[in-house]
Design an enzyme around this catalytic site. Structure first.
Site, PDB file in Angstrom:
ATOM      1  N   SER A   1     -19.137  10.884  41.356  1.00  0.00           N
ATOM      2  CA  SER A   1     -17.780  10.680  40.834  1.00  0.00           C
ATOM      3  C   SER A   1     -16.689  11.172  41.781  1.00  0.00           C
ATOM      4  O   SER A   1     -15.598  11.522  41.360  1.00  0.00           O
ATOM      5  CB  SER A   1     -17.613  11.361  39.463  1.00  0.00           C
ATOM      6  OG  SER A   1     -18.348  10.678  38.485  1.00  0.00           O
TER       7      SER A   1
ATOM      8  N   TYR B   1     -11.305   7.397  36.640  1.00  0.00           N
ATOM      9  CA  TYR B   1     -11.331   7.642  35.204  1.00  0.00           C
ATOM     10  C   TYR B   1      -9.971   7.718  34.520  1.00  0.00           C
ATOM     11  O   TYR B   1      -9.914   7.615  33.298  1.00  0.00           O
ATOM     12  CB  TYR B   1     -12.119   8.931  34.926  1.00  0.00           C
ATOM     13  CG  TYR B   1     -13.517   8.873  35.499  1.00  0.00           C
ATOM     14  CD1 TYR B   1     -14.423   7.910  35.061  1.00  0.00           C
ATOM     15  CD2 TYR B   1     -13.925   9.743  36.506  1.00  0.00           C
ATOM     16  CE1 TYR B   1     -15.698   7.842  35.593  1.00  0.00           C
ATOM     17  CE2 TYR B   1     -15.206   9.676  37.040  1.00  0.00           C
ATOM     18  CZ  TYR B   1     -16.077   8.724  36.581  1.00  0.00           C
ATOM     19  OH  TYR B   1     -17.340   8.637  37.109  1.00  0.00           O
TER      20      TYR B   1
ATOM     21  N   ASP C   1     -22.369   1.346  46.298  1.00  0.00           N
ATOM     22  CA  ASP C   1     -20.970   1.378  46.718  1.00  0.00           C
ATOM     23  C   ASP C   1     -20.869   1.119  48.213  1.00  0.00           C
ATOM     24  O   ASP C   1     -21.677   1.636  49.003  1.00  0.00           O
ATOM     25  CB  ASP C   1     -20.341   2.730  46.392  1.00  0.00           C
ATOM     26  CG  ASP C   1     -20.260   2.974  44.887  1.00  0.00           C
ATOM     27  OD1 ASP C   1     -20.242   1.982  44.126  1.00  0.00           O
ATOM     28  OD2 ASP C   1     -20.214   4.148  44.475  1.00  0.00           O
TER      29      ASP C   1
ATOM     30  N   GLY D   1     -21.554   4.800  35.564  1.00  0.00           N
ATOM     31  CA  GLY D   1     -20.766   4.866  34.338  1.00  0.00           C
ATOM     32  C   GLY D   1     -21.094   3.728  33.392  1.00  0.00           C
ATOM     33  O   GLY D   1     -21.287   2.592  33.825  1.00  0.00           O
TER      34      GLY D   1
ATOM     35  N   GLU E   1     -19.679  16.482  36.043  1.00  0.00           N
ATOM     36  CA  GLU E   1     -19.347  15.184  35.462  1.00  0.00           C
ATOM     37  C   GLU E   1     -19.597  15.143  33.951  1.00  0.00           C
ATOM     38  O   GLU E   1     -19.780  14.069  33.372  1.00  0.00           O
ATOM     39  CB  GLU E   1     -20.146  14.092  36.164  1.00  0.00           C
ATOM     40  CG  GLU E   1     -19.851  13.986  37.643  1.00  0.00           C
ATOM     41  CD  GLU E   1     -20.732  12.971  38.337  1.00  0.00           C
ATOM     42  OE1 GLU E   1     -20.539  11.764  38.092  1.00  0.00           O
ATOM     43  OE2 GLU E   1     -21.618  13.382  39.114  1.00  0.00           O
TER      44      GLU E   1
ATOM     45  N   ARG F   1     -26.106   1.131  40.892  1.00  0.00           N
ATOM     46  CA  ARG F   1     -24.877   0.547  41.448  1.00  0.00           C
ATOM     47  C   ARG F   1     -24.710   1.044  42.878  1.00  0.00           C
ATOM     48  O   ARG F   1     -24.756   2.246  43.135  1.00  0.00           O
ATOM     49  CB  ARG F   1     -23.656   0.950  40.625  1.00  0.00           C
ATOM     50  CG  ARG F   1     -22.418   0.087  40.903  1.00  0.00           C
ATOM     51  CD  ARG F   1     -21.161   0.685  40.306  1.00  0.00           C
ATOM     52  NE  ARG F   1     -20.681   1.803  41.100  1.00  0.00           N
ATOM     53  CZ  ARG F   1     -20.378   3.008  40.612  1.00  0.00           C
ATOM     54  NH1 ARG F   1     -20.510   3.268  39.320  1.00  0.00           N
ATOM     55  NH2 ARG F   1     -19.944   3.962  41.411  1.00  0.00           N
TER      56      ARG F   1
ATOM     57  N   ASN G   1     -25.844   4.758  43.142  1.00  0.00           N
ATOM     58  CA  ASN G   1     -25.737   5.561  41.923  1.00  0.00           C
ATOM     59  C   ASN G   1     -26.822   5.126  40.947  1.00  0.00           C
ATOM     60  O   ASN G   1     -26.835   3.978  40.505  1.00  0.00           O
ATOM     61  CB  ASN G   1     -24.367   5.357  41.273  1.00  0.00           C
ATOM     62  CG  ASN G   1     -23.232   5.725  42.212  1.00  0.00           C
ATOM     63  OD1 ASN G   1     -22.871   6.870  42.345  1.00  0.00           O
ATOM     64  ND2 ASN G   1     -22.689   4.712  42.890  1.00  0.00           N
TER      65      ASN G   1
ATOM     66  N   GLU H   1     -23.537   4.636  49.242  1.00  0.00           N
ATOM     67  CA  GLU H   1     -24.515   5.341  48.409  1.00  0.00           C
ATOM     68  C   GLU H   1     -24.964   4.441  47.274  1.00  0.00           C
ATOM     69  O   GLU H   1     -24.373   3.390  47.001  1.00  0.00           O
ATOM     70  CB  GLU H   1     -23.926   6.623  47.839  1.00  0.00           C
ATOM     71  CG  GLU H   1     -22.718   6.428  46.947  1.00  0.00           C
ATOM     72  CD  GLU H   1     -22.146   7.764  46.472  1.00  0.00           C
ATOM     73  OE1 GLU H   1     -22.781   8.391  45.611  1.00  0.00           O
ATOM     74  OE2 GLU H   1     -21.073   8.156  46.945  1.00  0.00           O
TER      75      GLU H   1
END
Length: 307
Positions: free
Chosen positions: A143, A211, A252, A274, A17, A250, A270, A268
């Site tokens: 990602s 992205y 998800d 980002g 990443e 964050r 994070n 999950e």
């Protein structure tokens, strides 16, 4: 923390990443300069300890993504060097990065997760170890790198997983496929900020959808029932606390509202989400009344050791 002036922003690194981290790090560095901090950008792919010793920062803004930057490794270095840093500490970072171990924590906390198992990647590429549809993903990447969806009716798993070119670990996680909507919730300190629905132009929220320009649309607030939104925020905060996360994280989710179902599943957490001005966490912060500059300032002022 108070009395901060010189901030080192860690970006780039050596993970899959890297490019995403460069974008996040530069955006955060620019925003912190605008907030009045002296910024040193450090690409964490060389002698990081030597670079940090030379820079002598008051604190580190960790904008690394993926392995070595998000899995407890760089956090351990910063602890050893007694440099305050942003985001989660060693244990929380390591747990969150390993998807199955994080799930064990979530299960113990009574949070809703998908059925899954960890198997050798060669076995996962040779035969169906779970009834399709299911998902195969590296156990410790982010990602959506190296993620495959195996559909009902597929004759066999993808051979790429077992090939010699695979460089994403010897084990993979095989997880039941949850249909429905993609949701995400940012947590800042001790509060969840909101719920975003991610509408991808591809079949799932993969690297390109995350992205590439126009790869996905963010709907904030998510167009879901109020009780589901409230539950997603509750679960996100509970997951953040169960892992021992700090600063910003964050979570998800998948929300299966197909065929009359009403199932919310935590995928999950994070710990290094980002951080460009249009990324999901800054979008939710802005929706909650905090602009990007104020958000990164808060993160720096929250920095500490022993996280």
């Amino acid at each position: 923390m108070t009395g901060l002036h010189n901030i080192a922003v860690l970006l780039g690194g050596r993970s899959a990443e890297r490019e995403v981290s460069l974008v996040s790090g530069r955006a955060c560095a620019d925003a912190l300069r605008a907030e009045g901090f002296e910024i040193c950008e450090i690409d964490a792919r060389g002698d990081l300890a030597g670079d940090l010793a030379m820079a002598r920062p008051d604190a580190v803004f960790n904008a690394l993504h993926g392995r070595w930057g998000e899995d407890g490794c760089v956090q351990g270095l910063l602890e050893l060097m007694c440099i305050p840093y942003t985001h989660s500490g060693v244990l929380a970072s390591a747990l969150a990065m390993h998807k199955e171990r994080a799930k064990n924590v979530f299960r113990a906390a009574g949070l809703p997760v998908a059925n899954s198992m960890v198997v050798d990647r060669r076995l996962a590429s040779a035969t169906h170890v779970m009834e399709p549809p299911y998902v195969v993903k590296p156990v410790n990447e982010g990602s959506s790198v190296g993620v495959f969806i195996i559909r009902k009716g597929d004759n066999r798993p993808p051979g790429e997983i077992g090939s010699d070119a695979w460089a994403l670990g010897e084990e993979v996680m095989v997880e039941e496929f949850i249909p429905g909507r993609e949701l995400t919730v940012a947590v800042m300190g001790d509060r969840a900020l909101g719920v975003t629905e991610i509408v991808s132009r591809t079949s799932f929220y993969d690297y390109e959808a995350k992205y590439a320009e126009g790869g996905s649309t963010h709907v904030l607030p998510a167009r879901i029932p109020t009780e589901v939104s409230g539950e997603a925020m509750r679960v996100a905060l509970s997951a953040h606390l169960a892992l021992g996360c700090r600063g910003v994280s964050r979570a998800d989710f998948r929300f299966d509202d197909t065929q009359g179902r009403n199932r919310l599943v935590l995928l999950e957490v994070n710990t290094q989400p980002g951080m460009t001005p249009t990324s999901l966490v800054p979008e939710q912060a802005r929706h909650a009344g905090m602009n990007f500059g104020a958000l990164v300032r808060w993160m720096v002022e929250d920095a500490s050791c022993d996280r």
